[in-house]
Design an enzyme around this catalytic site. Structure first.
Site, PDB file in Angstrom:
ATOM      1  N   GLU A  77       1.936 -43.823 -30.566  1.00  0.00           N
ATOM      2  CA  GLU A  77       2.066 -43.846 -29.106  1.00  0.00           C
ATOM      3  C   GLU A  77       0.925 -43.158 -28.377  1.00  0.00           C
ATOM      4  O   GLU A  77       0.516 -43.582 -27.309  1.00  0.00           O
ATOM      5  CB  GLU A  77       3.368 -43.164 -28.641  1.00  0.00           C
ATOM      6  CG  GLU A  77       4.614 -43.761 -29.199  1.00  0.00           C
ATOM      7  CD  GLU A  77       5.127 -42.926 -30.347  1.00  0.00           C
ATOM      8  OE1 GLU A  77       4.330 -42.634 -31.245  1.00  0.00           O
ATOM      9  OE2 GLU A  77       6.316 -42.578 -30.342  1.00  0.00           O
ATOM     10  N   ASP A 130       7.377 -42.891 -32.834  1.00  0.00           N
ATOM     11  CA  ASP A 130       8.294 -41.783 -33.126  1.00  0.00           C
ATOM     12  C   ASP A 130       9.565 -42.257 -33.830  1.00  0.00           C
ATOM     13  O   ASP A 130      10.021 -43.393 -33.636  1.00  0.00           O
ATOM     14  CB  ASP A 130       8.675 -41.047 -31.834  1.00  0.00           C
ATOM     15  CG  ASP A 130       7.549 -40.165 -31.319  1.00  0.00           C
ATOM     16  OD1 ASP A 130       6.598 -39.911 -32.069  1.00  0.00           O
ATOM     17  OD2 ASP A 130       7.613 -39.732 -30.154  1.00  0.00           O
ATOM     18  N   ASP A 153      12.794 -42.407 -33.569  1.00  0.00           N
ATOM     19  CA  ASP A 153      14.062 -42.444 -32.830  1.00  0.00           C
ATOM     20  C   ASP A 153      14.226 -43.823 -32.192  1.00  0.00           C
ATOM     21  O   ASP A 153      13.420 -44.730 -32.424  1.00  0.00           O
ATOM     22  CB  ASP A 153      14.118 -41.335 -31.777  1.00  0.00           C
ATOM     23  CG  ASP A 153      12.959 -41.392 -30.776  1.00  0.00           C
ATOM     24  OD1 ASP A 153      12.221 -42.399 -30.760  1.00  0.00           O
ATOM     25  OD2 ASP A 153      12.794 -40.432 -30.005  1.00  0.00           O
ATOM     26  N   GLU A 157      13.803 -44.851 -29.158  1.00  0.00           N
ATOM     27  CA  GLU A 157      12.692 -45.220 -28.271  1.00  0.00           C
ATOM     28  C   GLU A 157      11.484 -45.651 -29.092  1.00  0.00           C
ATOM     29  O   GLU A 157      10.820 -46.643 -28.786  1.00  0.00           O
ATOM     30  CB  GLU A 157      12.348 -44.036 -27.372  1.00  0.00           C
ATOM     31  CG  GLU A 157      11.888 -44.403 -25.970  1.00  0.00           C
ATOM     32  CD  GLU A 157      12.957 -45.074 -25.142  1.00  0.00           C
ATOM     33  OE1 GLU A 157      12.590 -45.955 -24.338  1.00  0.00           O
ATOM     34  OE2 GLU A 157      14.148 -44.755 -25.298  1.00  0.00           O
ATOM     35  N   TYR A 216       9.876 -33.099 -35.502  1.00  0.00           N
ATOM     36  CA  TYR A 216      10.175 -33.886 -34.304  1.00  0.00           C
ATOM     37  C   TYR A 216      11.168 -33.143 -33.416  1.00  0.00           C
ATOM     38  O   TYR A 216      12.185 -32.647 -33.889  1.00  0.00           O
ATOM     39  CB  TYR A 216      10.729 -35.254 -34.708  1.00  0.00           C
ATOM     40  CG  TYR A 216      10.785 -36.231 -33.559  1.00  0.00           C
ATOM     41  CD1 TYR A 216       9.657 -36.501 -32.801  1.00  0.00           C
ATOM     42  CD2 TYR A 216      11.973 -36.877 -33.232  1.00  0.00           C
ATOM     43  CE1 TYR A 216       9.701 -37.395 -31.742  1.00  0.00           C
ATOM     44  CE2 TYR A 216      12.032 -37.775 -32.187  1.00  0.00           C
ATOM     45  CZ  TYR A 216      10.887 -38.033 -31.441  1.00  0.00           C
ATOM     46  OH  TYR A 216      10.932 -38.913 -30.391  1.00  0.00           O
ATOM     47  N   ARG A 237      12.999 -34.108 -30.705  1.00  0.00           N
ATOM     48  CA  ARG A 237      14.155 -34.752 -30.064  1.00  0.00           C
ATOM     49  C   ARG A 237      15.225 -34.990 -31.133  1.00  0.00           C
ATOM     50  O   ARG A 237      15.196 -35.994 -31.839  1.00  0.00           O
ATOM     51  CB  ARG A 237      13.744 -36.061 -29.377  1.00  0.00           C
ATOM     52  CG  ARG A 237      12.832 -35.821 -28.185  1.00  0.00           C
ATOM     53  CD  ARG A 237      12.500 -37.101 -27.422  1.00  0.00           C
ATOM     54  NE  ARG A 237      11.608 -36.805 -26.321  1.00  0.00           N
ATOM     55  CZ  ARG A 237      10.277 -36.836 -26.376  1.00  0.00           C
ATOM     56  NH1 ARG A 237       9.691 -37.164 -27.531  1.00  0.00           N
ATOM     57  NH2 ARG A 237       9.538 -36.543 -25.332  1.00  0.00           N
ATOM     58  N   HIS A 262      17.409 -36.892 -37.996  1.00  0.00           N
ATOM     59  CA  HIS A 262      16.257 -35.999 -38.114  1.00  0.00           C
ATOM     60  C   HIS A 262      16.718 -34.606 -38.496  1.00  0.00           C
ATOM     61  O   HIS A 262      17.871 -34.248 -38.336  1.00  0.00           O
ATOM     62  CB  HIS A 262      15.510 -35.903 -36.774  1.00  0.00           C
ATOM     63  CG  HIS A 262      15.248 -37.231 -36.152  1.00  0.00           C
ATOM     64  ND1 HIS A 262      14.628 -38.244 -36.834  1.00  0.00           N
ATOM     65  CD2 HIS A 262      15.554 -37.719 -34.924  1.00  0.00           C
ATOM     66  CE1 HIS A 262      14.548 -39.306 -36.035  1.00  0.00           C
ATOM     67  NE2 HIS A 262      15.116 -39.010 -34.881  1.00  0.00           N
TER      68      HIS A 262
END
Length: 701
Positions: free
Chosen positions: A9, A82, A84, A86, A298, A300, A345
């Protein structure tokens, strides 16, 4: 020549990964999402199983062309966004644009950006996980349906520019509900009696506990006087001594929510700042000879799980640094905080405990260092032995039946407390850590002073960012990735403002929530929103079809829309007029609410755009010019400061609040200094300082 293209990203992440992979890989950044729903229309075909109509995000043309050209020159494309929902959606959109089969093993994920983790991830690429993608799509479409269906109604009935949202509306309602609790609160009187005792060189306190063997709350002055009469001038005679050993366990390693809360308590960071700095630490920092390394996992996550490898490394470090007694025999495993927590995670932890904060400090900015130190200390402490405390509770008989109690403790074995102790929102939490001298039954001690004091119960406090995040997590609304954006959105919309780092609702926010409660009660129902989050989790787990989740929601929502269209009344917001006259056009100025609280604006807007802050006289003469008065103002970033009202004639300014009383030592100006433990008055000319006595804030939640 490179064989493979890797797409992530951000440029920072691309730079870090590129150094690990070598010359056979080209690493490029997509700069976040490349496709989204259009802004000009709802972009969802409700009748066609809620199919979204994605378009390329404006301004991404050059990035997309670069990625397309690069993909044609290599044999393989890896999508390493990432780990997740998203990130999975970004990978899926890239696969669609670059014409990559989603069943191809093109997806690479890693929880930490270290050389070993990245290389291991490229050994086991997988297909795109469509359950994850569909969970993200369902959330995006739900939010679009709520926003694009309700918002036009609010524009038409109230004013342009308003919006509604599933999570943001519940957050605003929580803030309004708390404000209503505060308004409805009726203070109740109570009294305390505190005795100042001393044995040898040790001074300590004992507080009134009860009368004639029964615990007694003192609700008024008469009850307090009854106790004083019963005490007379009798000595404090020890009637009971209880000593016991107490274990104190460390806090779990950080989740997104607990990281945001603790960074607010200990560092003063807002949620958005915490996530921004954590992102930098995750994506990689140049450590000189060691190269660029991701320093934390990570950020989140709502899991407290830790990999066995990290546990073993922590154990080795702890035993070497502090000795084997500081590491428990078995690695610590922390239970899920709530049943909704995902376990995809790990917790937020350092990628290696061997990189202790001091060894990397020179490579980090001040904010990066402070947050990394917090994460590192929390994780290492979470893998250490429990602390052992000796606690002591002593009861005293005084006069005719009065009982006083003194409670203290001392650390017998510090364990994890050697490194870190979790912060608290309850300012009275440290009371137990007071020391008591050795005391024996029947021993008598004379009191140096006995102080009765009147108090009044306090209303529940307004939400700070940390407390609101905690509440959202507890009731199950939002997810780790949405806490910080939600708090930003409700301020930008003007539904709430910040005063002294606490949320207060605006008139606009109250009006919108009132209308939502009447016509869309499900949207504001925390249980309904939490249940919707669970449904999205089930979509992610592959247990529920995403179209069915949307259909179940939309059936009743559509009916609500029809009723609201017919019955919602138009409302005109009236500005509160002030006595201030606009110096530019002569009209009255009106009170407006911005994200940092109230300010004055000309009622002639948009013809006259004059605004000015609301100033508050604090009752202190200017120490510099001796003519003006000190007023409280706000900076553009919402921080309070104090200056002379004769500005620009007098340029006195201070971040610290000047006190009305002069220094008792030298007569100089005293200012109020605040920190986590309370407030002090400090002289600006000599070293004198004294405590500011404040009523304790009531415990939260």
């Amino acid at each position: 020549m490179a064989d493979s293209l890797v797409i992530v990203e951000s440029p920072a992440k691309a730079k870090t990964i590129g150094k690990y992979l070598g010359n056979k890989f080209i690493v490029k950044a997509s700069m976040g999402h490349i496709r989204d729903l259009p802004k000009s229309q709802i972009g969802v075909e409700v009748e066609n199983d809620f199919q979204p109509k994605y378009i390329t995000i404006r301004g991404k043309g050059s990035v997309l062309k670069e990625l397309k050209d690069a993909s044609k020159k290599v044999k393989k494309v890896y999508l390493a966004a990432d780990p997740d929902r998203e990130g999975e959606a970004i990978a899926w959109h890239l696969a669609h644009y670059l014409e990559i089969d989603e069943s191809d093993t093109c997806r690479v994920v890693f929880n930490e950006i270290t050389k070993q983790a990245v290389k291991d991830a490229f050994k086991t690429p997988r297909p795109i996980n469509m359950d994850l993608v569909n969970a993200q799509q369902a959330r995006r479409i739900l939010d679009r349906l709520v926003g694009y269906k309700i918002s036009p109604l609010l524009w038409k009935k109230v004013k342009k520019g308003l919006s509604a949202g599933r999570v943001q509306s519940v957050a605003v309602k929580l803030i309004i509900d708390r404000e209503n609790e505060i308004d409805a609160f009726v203070p109740e009187e109570y009294w305390t009696i505190t005795a100042q005792l001393k044995k040898g060189n040790t001074a300590f306190e004992a507080k009134f506990y009860g009368l004639n063997g029964e615990k007694l709350e003192l609700g008024n002055e008469a009850q307090m006087q009854t106790v004083l009469d019963a005490m007379g001038s009798a000595p404090f005679t020890v009637s009971e001594v209880k000593e016991k050993e107490r274990m104190r366990n460390p806090a779990a390693p950080f989740t997104t929510s607990s990281l945001q809360q603790e960074a607010a308590r200990k560092l003063g960071f807002r949620a958005s700042k915490t996530m921004s700095v954590a992102q930098q630490l995750y994506e990689g920092v140049d450590l000189g000879k060691e190269g660029t390394v991701g320093l934390i996992t990570y950020m989140r996550t709502d899991s407290t799980r830790v990999s066995p490898v990290a546990q073993e490394e922590a154990k080795g470090y702890i035993e070497e640094k502090y000795g084997p007694t500081y590491a428990p025999e078995q690695p610590r495993v922390y239970a899920k905080k709530n049943s909704n927590a995902q376990d995809a995670h790990e917790a937020v932890r350092p990628t290696s405990v061997l990189r202790d904060p001091e060894t990397v400090k020179e490579f980090l900015s001040r904010d990066q260092f402070r947050l990394y130190k917090l994460v590192w200390e929390r994780f290492v402490a979470s893998q250490m032995s429990s602390a052992v405390l000796d606690t002591m509770t002593v009861d005293f008989n005084v006069g005719n039946g009065a009982i006083f109690r003194s409670v203290g403790s001392k650390v017998k074995f510090p364990g994890f407390m050697k490194i870190y102790v979790e912060g608290s929102d309850d300012e009275g939490a440290a009371d137990e850590e007071k020391f008591l001298p050795p005391l024996a039954v029947a021993e008598s001690i004379a009191a140096d002073a006995v102080e009765p004091k009147q108090h009044f119960t306090q209303p529940p406090p307004r939400y700070s960012e940390a407390r609101l995040v905690r509440m959202m997590e507890e009731i199950g609304i939002g997810r780790p990735s949405t806490y910080a954006p939600t708090l930003e959105t409700i301020q930008k919309r003007g539904y709430v403002a910040m005063e002294e780092k606490r949320f207060i609702p605006t008139e606009l926010g109250e009006l919108v929530i009132q209308m939502m409660e009447e016509f869309f009660p499900e949207i504001l129902d925390a249980e309904f929103t939490a249940h919707m989050e669970e449904d999205l989790d089930h979509v992610e787990d592959g247990k529920v079809d995403w179209v069915r989740v949307l259909g179940n929601f939309y059936d009743s929502f559509e009916k609500r829309l029809e009723v609201a269209e017919e019955e919602m009344k138009e409302v005109e917001l009236q500005d509160e007029v002030s006595d201030e006259i606009c110096e530019k056009c002569g009209r009255h100025m009106v009170f407006k609410m911005g994200r940092f609280g109230k300010f004055l604006a000309c009622s002639g807007f948009p013809e006259c755009r004059n605004t000015k802050p609301i100033v508050k006289d604090i009752g202190v003469a200017c120490p510099k010019c001796k003519v003006g008065k000190i007023i409280e103002r706000r900076s553009k970033k919402g921080r309070y400061f104090y200056g002379c009202d004769q500005y620009p004639g007098c340029d006195y300014v201070s971040w610290d609040k000047p006190a009305s009383k002069p220094c008792p030592n030298c007569g100089g100006l005293m200012v109020e200094k605040r920190n986590r433990s309370g407030a002090k008055l400090v002289c600006t000319q000599c070293e004198h300082n004294e405590e500011v006595v404040e009523e304790p804030e009531s415990a939260e939640l």
